[in-house]
Design an enzyme around this catalytic site. Sequence first.
Site, short mmCIF file in Angstrom:
data_model
loop_
_atom_site.label_atom_id
_atom_site.label_comp_id
_atom_site.label_asym_id
_atom_site.label_seq_id
_atom_site.Cartn_x
_atom_site.Cartn_y
_atom_site.Cartn_z
N LYS A 48 6.58 19.13 12.50
CA LYS A 48 5.59 18.92 11.43
C LYS A 48 4.60 20.06 11.40
CE LYS A 48 2.01 16.01 11.76
NZ LYS A 48 0.81 16.73 11.25
N THR A 130 -3.91 6.59 10.03
CA THR A 130 -3.88 5.82 11.27
C THR A 130 -5.19 5.87 12.04
OG1 THR A 130 -2.84 7.72 12.34
CG2 THR A 130 -1.39 5.96 11.58
N ARG A 211 -0.07 15.08 20.27
CA ARG A 211 -0.76 15.35 21.53
C ARG A 211 -0.04 14.92 22.80
NH1 ARG A 211 -6.47 13.47 19.10
NH2 ARG A 211 -5.00 12.55 17.61
#
Length: 238
Positions: A48, A130, A211
């Site tokens: 991404k 989110t 992460r």
Amino acid sequence: MVALVSSPSFPYHAPWMKSKLIVALDVESYQDAAALVQVTRDVVDIFKVGSQLFTRVGPRIIEFLHEHGKECFLDLKFHDIPHTVARAVESAAALQVRLLTLHTSGGPEMLEAAAAIPNHPLLLGVTVLTSVGGDVQAEVLQLAKLAKASGLNGVIASPQEIREIREAVGKDFLIVTPGIRPSWARAGDQKRVMTPADAVTAGANYIVVGRPIIAANDPVQAAERILEEMASAAVASA
């Protein structure tokens, strides 16, 4: 900087699960992104590219991915007047990205203009981010239904809404879920999170992980652990 480690040993029993894992290149430089792609090349096929990296380095990171046989999920969350969004989708199509995001809240006219572009990437409507907490299920479902009615290919939604979205829009609509946090990783600023196994069990087509892999001492090992968890869940629910 991304830690450089040796090639993986493929301990997980379902390498095909790679097709469901998207790694977010949420790093500060072209060099860091290239290093992460190269070190995880044997366990990750889709990466991404978001606004942080794309704003800094532009399309050359997409070219790098293609040169190394990888696919790009361009996550720029387009939201503008219909004509402008349509032209932006046209530009993304020229870059040959696989997946592309736009804000579903832009409305049906904007979404339909995007979907009308020939040979467009898989278009994903962002529902509710989110990082937003609270009871947002009704809003997420409304936006997911709008995305499908407007001709999009799928949505971006938290893993906590996967089952309800699937019931509302059917099995042929893509659900891509960020907010994925393995049990051994910190949630950070994400509010509506779920483990990789739970997301796969719930019916996610793709999961997006940033992460927990980027910040790991060994990114390859972290990706392998996530793939193993996803594969185990898929086998258990089969």
